[in-house]
Design an enzyme around this catalytic site. Structure first.
Site: not given
Ligand code: UD1
Ligand code: UDP
Length: 387
Positions: A212-214
């Site tokens: 997850s990096h959005r």
């Protein structure tokens, strides 16, 4: 079949982030294999070893001729500095075509700088749409598409998105996605070389993988906490390890807000060969990454996407992926649903020859044609020639 001779055409390959290095790698290999005059311009948007150098080394890619070393910044600051740096290089090198890939600030800056110098832009992975303009990536891809001369759409859906926005049909070619090439070119090597399962003591099919990096997910501590609450619930229900190679952006928020990560095994981002092994042996992958939604679909591994929407609707349509949002209860419910689905879907992203097709099209071998995925290409279907 022997390949026809190529007319001389100098190509600038612009990249700057982890996914661009991975998805441009088949294009770089095609340039090498076909003797194309090209050079790599790295913007330096990603710069930590595990987000950048690690991939050049592992994928044995040639060194970039230029590295702008722009680093991080606000959107306008980063984009502006990349544009200025690219302009200087393009004025010196005078390529006929500039290739950009995907939807990052590097892509936006590359497309703008090249177009203003009247250099043709080829957009690899054109036509993707989340229809959500709160995402910086959506703005970047829409602008890049409308500036581009060659639009290399990965699927028919992407082509239709472009046609609906008035892009001329003759500029669009459905090529498949170069991520299929990258997976096929590295899968065997991953099986031979990757050690991550052994290193972490994991059994195939008995752990979950998360990325997850959005911006919209991890810059907000509330949203990130909600995702992590969902992961903890999965850990309680299934008693399986949850492996989370954490993007630096996500780690920053975790550290700043001291978010507890009970039940989650956080590791540094890993190389592509280790990541392919982690993905292909996971019982299920949870992600907000674009590339990971595609790869799980290609590898036959169920995926739950931690978002409200996706610009990869093909994965939902074939049944490899489910949109869960970031609400903890929805995430758990989606995992239960995906684990009970048969893994019988077909890969909608092409046959793994997109890189060669794109380079051939840039050199005019298939100019003007609208080639659809599945079309027999005038190329050797022999990956050993490319690796
Ligand atoms: C960028 C792209 C995103 C893509 C992602 C791939 C934009 C707008 N976003 O997001 O579309 O999915 O790359 O991973 O272009 N950082 C490091 N080391 C690095 C790079 C970043 O520590 O090598 C940290 C910095 O604190 C930086 C933050 O991560 O401020 C965000 O980096 P940035 O390149 O702005 O965006 P990404 O989230 O990586
Ligand atoms: N990836 C990797 N190591 C990791 C996490 C991801 O090699 O620890 C690869 C993954 O295989 C995929 C790409 O990085 O090809 C996806 O990049 P990212 O999620 O950063 O960006 P996005 O695809 O969302 O733009």
């Amino acid at each position: 079949m022997s390949l026809p001779a190529m007319p001389a055409c100098k190509i600038a390959i612009i990249l700057g982030t982890r996914p661009e290095i991975i998805k441009m790698s088949p294009i770089i290999r095609a340039c090498e294999a076909l003797g194309v005059d090209y050079f790599i311009l790295h913007t330096g948007q990603h710069y930590s070893h595990e987000m950048d150098r690690a991939f050049f080394e592992e994928l044995e890619l040639p060194e970039p001729k230029y590295n702008l070393d722009v680093g991080s910044g606000t959107h306008a600051d980063q984009t502006g500095r990349i544009m200025a740096g690219i302009e200087t290089v393009l004025m010196e090198e005078k390529p006929e075509i500039v290739l950009v890939q995907g939807d990052t600030n590097t892509v936006l800056a590359g497309a703008l700088a090249a177009t203003k110098l009247q250099i043709r832009v080829g957009h690899v992975e054109a036509g993707l749409r989340s229809f959500d303009r709160t995402m910086p990536e959506e703005i970047n891809r829409v602008v890049a598409d409308h500036l581009s001369y060659h639009l290399f759409a990965p699927t028919e859906t992407a082509r239709q998105n472009l046609l609906l926005e008035g892009v001329e049909d003759t500029r669009i070619c459905v090529t498949g996605n170069t991520i299929v090439d990258a997976v096929f070119q590295n899968q065997e090597l991953s099986k031979k070389k990757a050690t991550i399962l052994k290193d972490l003591g994991l059994k195939p099919g008995e752990y979950f993988l998360v990325t997850s990096h959005r911006q919209e997910n991890v810059d907000s501590p509330e949203t990130l906490r909600s995702i992590i609450t969902g992961l903890a619930a999965i850990h309680r229900e299934y008693s399986r390890p949850i492996i989370f190679p954490m993007h630096p952006r996500t780690r920053k928020t975790v550290e700043q807000f001291a978010i507890p990560l009970d039940g989650i095994t956080v590791i540094e981002p890993v190389g592509f060969l280790d990541f392919l092994q982690l993905e292909s042996s996971a019982c299920l992958v949870l992600t907000d990454s674009g590339g990971v939604q595609e790869e799980t679909c290609i590898l036959g591994v169920p995926c739950v996407t931690l978002r409200e929407n996706t610009e990869r609707p093909e994965t939902i349509e074939v049944g490899s992926n489910l949109l869960a949002s970031t609400v903890a209860g929805e995430v758990l419910a989606s995992v239960r649903q995906m684990l009970s689905r048969p893994r019988t879907w077909k890969n909608p992203y092409g046959d793994g020859m997109a890189g060669r097709l794109i380079i051939s099209l840039c050199n005019g071998m298939a100019g003007g044609l609208t080639v659809t995925v599945g079309t027999t290409l005038p190329l050797h279907n022999d990956y050993s020639l490319i690796r």
